[in-house]
Design a protein around this motif. Structure first.
Motif, PDB file in Angstrom:
ATOM      1  N   ALA A 165       0.811  -1.021  -0.007  1.00  0.00           N
ATOM      2  CA  ALA A 165       0.033  -0.062   0.173  1.00  0.00           C
ATOM      3  C   ALA A 165       0.961   1.251   0.044  1.00  0.00           C
ATOM      4  O   ALA A 165       0.506   2.346  -0.619  1.00  0.00           O
ATOM      5  CB  ALA A 165      -0.938  -0.047   1.246  1.00  0.00           C
ATOM      6  N   ALA A 166       1.863   1.214   0.866  1.00  0.00           N
ATOM      7  CA  ALA A 166       3.018   2.367   0.811  1.00  0.00           C
ATOM      8  C   ALA A 166       3.580   2.702  -0.649  1.00  0.00           C
ATOM      9  O   ALA A 166       3.749   3.515  -1.081  1.00  0.00           O
ATOM     10  CB  ALA A 166       3.968   2.085   1.769  1.00  0.00           C
ATOM     11  N   ALA A 167       4.181   1.508  -1.033  1.00  0.00           N
ATOM     12  CA  ALA A 167       4.903   1.712  -2.462  1.00  0.00           C
ATOM     13  C   ALA A 167       3.943   2.204  -3.641  1.00  0.00           C
ATOM     14  O   ALA A 167       4.194   3.094  -4.210  1.00  0.00           O
ATOM     15  CB  ALA A 167       5.266   0.245  -2.893  1.00  0.00           C
ATOM     16  N   ILE A 168       2.554   1.756  -3.570  1.00  0.00           N
ATOM     17  CA  ILE A 168       1.525   2.048  -4.612  1.00  0.00           C
ATOM     18  C   ILE A 168       1.425   3.603  -4.309  1.00  0.00           C
ATOM     19  O   ILE A 168       1.333   4.253  -5.313  1.00  0.00           O
ATOM     20  CB  ILE A 168       0.113   1.251  -4.495  1.00  0.00           C
ATOM     21  N   THR A 169       0.978   3.968  -3.242  1.00  0.00           N
ATOM     22  CA  THR A 169       0.631   5.452  -2.752  1.00  0.00           C
ATOM     23  C   THR A 169       1.887   6.384  -3.234  1.00  0.00           C
ATOM     24  O   THR A 169       1.656   7.284  -3.578  1.00  0.00           O
ATOM     25  CB  THR A 169       0.271   5.443  -1.499  1.00  0.00           C
ATOM     26  N   ALA A 170       3.067   6.148  -2.793  1.00  0.00           N
ATOM     27  CA  ALA A 170       4.198   6.749  -3.379  1.00  0.00           C
ATOM     28  C   ALA A 170       4.379   6.789  -4.626  1.00  0.00           C
ATOM     29  O   ALA A 170       4.625   7.885  -5.263  1.00  0.00           O
ATOM     30  CB  ALA A 170       5.411   6.261  -2.324  1.00  0.00           C
ATOM     31  N   ALA A 171       4.360   5.745  -5.269  1.00  0.00           N
ATOM     32  CA  ALA A 171       4.683   5.687  -6.809  1.00  0.00           C
ATOM     33  C   ALA A 171       3.364   6.485  -7.679  1.00  0.00           C
ATOM     34  O   ALA A 171       3.692   7.016  -8.605  1.00  0.00           O
ATOM     35  CB  ALA A 171       4.661   4.251  -7.328  1.00  0.00           C
ATOM     36  N   GLU A 172       2.328   6.592  -7.158  1.00  0.00           N
ATOM     37  CA  GLU A 172       0.888   7.483  -7.922  1.00  0.00           C
ATOM     38  C   GLU A 172       1.625   8.731  -7.737  1.00  0.00           C
ATOM     39  O   GLU A 172       0.833   9.322  -8.616  1.00  0.00           O
ATOM     40  CB  GLU A 172      -0.212   6.853  -6.936  1.00  0.00           C
ATOM     41  N   SER A 173       2.441   9.028  -6.867  1.00  0.00           N
ATOM     42  CA  SER A 173       2.708  10.494  -6.723  1.00  0.00           C
ATOM     43  C   SER A 173       4.012  10.832  -7.688  1.00  0.00           C
ATOM     44  O   SER A 173       4.391  11.935  -7.654  1.00  0.00           O
ATOM     45  CB  SER A 173       3.015  10.953  -5.480  1.00  0.00           C
ATOM     46  N   GLY A 174       4.355   9.981  -8.479  1.00  0.00           N
ATOM     47  CA  GLY A 174       5.442  10.068  -9.190  1.00  0.00           C
ATOM     48  C   GLY A 174       6.756   9.919  -8.742  1.00  0.00           C
ATOM     49  O   GLY A 174       7.833  10.379  -9.530  1.00  0.00           O
ATOM     50  N   VAL A 175       6.950   9.287  -7.770  1.00  0.00           N
ATOM     51  CA  VAL A 175       8.204   9.492  -6.783  1.00  0.00           C
ATOM     52  C   VAL A 175       8.863   7.672  -7.252  1.00  0.00           C
ATOM     53  O   VAL A 175       8.045   6.836  -7.244  1.00  0.00           O
ATOM     54  CB  VAL A 175       8.064   9.423  -5.470  1.00  0.00           C
ATOM     55  N   PRO A 176       9.994   7.792  -7.433  1.00  0.00           N
ATOM     56  CA  PRO A 176      10.625   6.653  -7.731  1.00  0.00           C
ATOM     57  C   PRO A 176      10.560   5.535  -6.251  1.00  0.00           C
ATOM     58  O   PRO A 176      10.769   6.180  -5.274  1.00  0.00           O
ATOM     59  CB  PRO A 176      12.154   6.643  -8.079  1.00  0.00           C
ATOM     60  N   VAL A 177      10.182   4.283  -6.199  1.00  0.00           N
ATOM     61  CA  VAL A 177       9.842   3.568  -5.249  1.00  0.00           C
ATOM     62  C   VAL A 177      10.830   2.400  -5.242  1.00  0.00           C
ATOM     63  O   VAL A 177      10.814   1.642  -6.422  1.00  0.00           O
ATOM     64  CB  VAL A 177       8.639   3.301  -4.992  1.00  0.00           C
ATOM     65  N   THR A 178      11.474   1.976  -4.227  1.00  0.00           N
ATOM     66  CA  THR A 178      12.271   0.492  -4.425  1.00  0.00           C
ATOM     67  C   THR A 178      11.541  -0.201  -3.059  1.00  0.00           C
ATOM     68  O   THR A 178      11.533   0.478  -2.222  1.00  0.00           O
ATOM     69  CB  THR A 178      13.802   0.638  -4.355  1.00  0.00           C
ATOM     70  N   LEU A 179      11.164  -1.430  -3.315  1.00  0.00           N
ATOM     71  CA  LEU A 179      10.442  -2.140  -2.167  1.00  0.00           C
ATOM     72  C   LEU A 179      11.270  -3.380  -2.024  1.00  0.00           C
ATOM     73  O   LEU A 179      11.396  -3.978  -2.904  1.00  0.00           O
ATOM     74  CB  LEU A 179       9.192  -2.615  -2.554  1.00  0.00           C
ATOM     75  N   TYR A 180      11.734  -3.809  -0.642  1.00  0.00           N
ATOM     76  CA  TYR A 180      12.571  -5.067  -0.467  1.00  0.00           C
ATOM     77  C   TYR A 180      11.776  -5.768   0.521  1.00  0.00           C
ATOM     78  O   TYR A 180      11.186  -5.493   1.479  1.00  0.00           O
ATOM     79  CB  TYR A 180      13.968  -4.652   0.239  1.00  0.00           C
ATOM     80  N   GLU A 181      11.754  -7.205  -0.186  1.00  0.00           N
ATOM     81  CA  GLU A 181      10.893  -8.154   0.776  1.00  0.00           C
ATOM     82  C   GLU A 181      11.837  -9.153   1.189  1.00  0.00           C
ATOM     83  O   GLU A 181      12.680  -9.717   0.309  1.00  0.00           O
ATOM     84  CB  GLU A 181       9.740  -8.637   0.153  1.00  0.00           C
ATOM     85  N   GLY A 182      12.147  -9.726   2.490  1.00  0.00           N
ATOM     86  CA  GLY A 182      13.149 -10.725   2.906  1.00  0.00           C
ATOM     87  C   GLY A 182      12.822 -11.957   2.366  1.00  0.00           C
ATOM     88  O   GLY A 182      13.659 -13.004   2.193  1.00  0.00           O
TER      89      GLY A 182
END
Length: 415
Positions: free
Chosen positions: A18-35
């Motif tokens: 949810a955080a990654a989608i919300t940030a990316a919808e604002s046009g900001v580059p996003v990297t998500l790391y999952e262990g």
């Protein structure tokens, strides 16, 4: 845009996605790391043939998370309890299964009783409102949305909100067809469409070189993992401890057809839709009633959760579950084709003691561009709603921080 303008999300569960989608919808580059090698966190669905999650899962309607998912086309397909199944609910009360709960339990869940206070425990408030027996039954019923061994000892306001949602009619609960992993896949697909870089099997043990000048980081993990990652011993909150029991049973068609019972007492060969334990906190549900794809044809999938106290073991909780099975699914032992038991400790969401509200949990904004998201942080909602709401809020704050920094940079250049 340079790396200092990128949002980093640690954790690929519902909060992190949810955080990654919300940030990316604002046009900001996003990297998500999952262990882990797969996304989802506790919403991760096991690989077939039995599509289970970590305990019973339901997504309640009417919260802001529901509108957020629907607006992005991420909800469908969703399942609900078929109308024909509703009469097959059972309540364990006084050692036997009954078709209806105490009348006062339903009344206690309605808004007409007034809003419960946060500064006293639910049992005290509900007893004064509806009597001790009704209060006890209501406290045990609402354990389905708490995963806690003593709901009556928690904040009255906290428990009443969950009682209203769990006892709503028509039911609010919805279930992603094919398991929660399908919802996770849809969210991951949306994130990928927006350009989010997703890296799985990538464990992050520290925030290297992070300072007030670095890019925002959203830590969307359990509080225990966040505590280690951020080296912050203050990141803690009360949770539940619950024995989980999953079963796959062969459908007993012949045995049911050969029984001689009065028509009004007859249920189909599958057994109850769910059994709510009102003598102690516990819940057993037949999930293939909502979604037959969760198990192979001719089999039914049951999942139960049985909260246990500090001095109790997983076996104690499972024994309570087996007692409900004996009552609701006679002969179930001969029909078991698969079984799984586990213990969930501190992995079932936050619970608020008397005198506290969700605002008293660990705050989302940790300062210096670090934000916290998950199901035990300072965000409103029931069950997974806390994860969605905190992830969205964390991303909003992170993007806002980047905007302030960009404006400050322009101001410096102009000067």
């Amino acid at each position: 845009m340079d790396s200092s303008q990128r949002v980093t999300v640690v954790g690929g569960g519902l909060a992190g996605l949810a955080a990654a989608i919300t940030a990316a919808e604002s046009g900001v580059p996003v990297t998500l790391y999952e262990g882990h090698r797969t996304l989802g966190g506790r919403a991760r669905t096991s690989e077939g043939p039995y599509l289970t999650n970590e305990g019973p899962h339901a997504l309640y309607r009417h919260g802001p998370h529901w509108a957020w998912l629907r607006h992005r086309g991420l909800l469908d397909p969703m399942a609900s309890s078929p109308p024909r199944e509703v009469p097959r609910i059972r309540f364990h009360r006084g050692g036997v299964l009954r078709r209806t709960p105490p009348p006062g339990l339903i009344a206690l869940s309605r808004r007409g009783v007034g809003r419960a206070p946060a500064d006293i425990d639910f049992m005290t408030w509900a007893t004064a409102t509806a009597g001790r027996e009704t209060a006890r039954a209501a406290a045990h019923y609402v354990a389905v949305a708490l995963f806690h061994h003593d709901p009556g000892a928690l904040s009255a306001a906290f428990v009443q909100e969950r009682l209203r949602r769990a006892a709503a009619f028509p039911p609010e609960a919805r279930f992603p067809v094919g398991g929660w992993g399908r919802l996770v896949d849809r969210m991951a697909g949306r994130a990928t469409e927006l350009g989010v870089r997703i890296e799985t099997a990538a464990r992050i043990d520290a925030l290297p070189g992070h300072s007030a000048q670095d890019a925002p980081v959203i830590v969307a993990t359990s509080l225990e993992a966040a505590r280690r990652l951020l080296k912050d011993d203050g990141l803690s909150w009360t949770g539940g401890r619950t024995a989980l029991l999953d079963l796959a049973l062969r459908t007993d068609r012949a045995g049911r057809r050969n029984r001689t019972v009065r028509k009004r007492e007859r249920t189909d060969e599958h057994g109850p839709l769910f059994v709510s334990d009102l003598d102690a906190p516990g819940w057993l549900e037949r999930f293939t009633a909502h979604d037959p794809t969760l198990a192979p044809a001719g089999e039914q999938l049951l999942q139960g959760q049985f909260p246990i106290g500090p001095g109790q073991s997983r076996a104690d909780g499972v024994a309570r579950g087996e007692h409900l099975l004996d009552l609701g699914f006679p002969g179930w032992r001969e029909r078991v084709v698969w079984r799984c038991e586990s213990l969930a400790t501190g992995r079932t969401g936050a619970v608020d003691p008397p005198g506290t509200t969700w605002r008293d949990r660990p705050r989302i904004d940790r300062g210096d561009g670090v934000y916290l998201a998950g199901d035990q942080v300072a965000a409103p909602g029931v069950l997974s709603e806390v994860s969605f709401n905190s992830g969205i809020e964390a991303a909003t704050l992170a993007v806002r921080r980047l905007g302030r920094r960009e404006r400050q940079g322009l101001d410096l250049k102009g000067a």
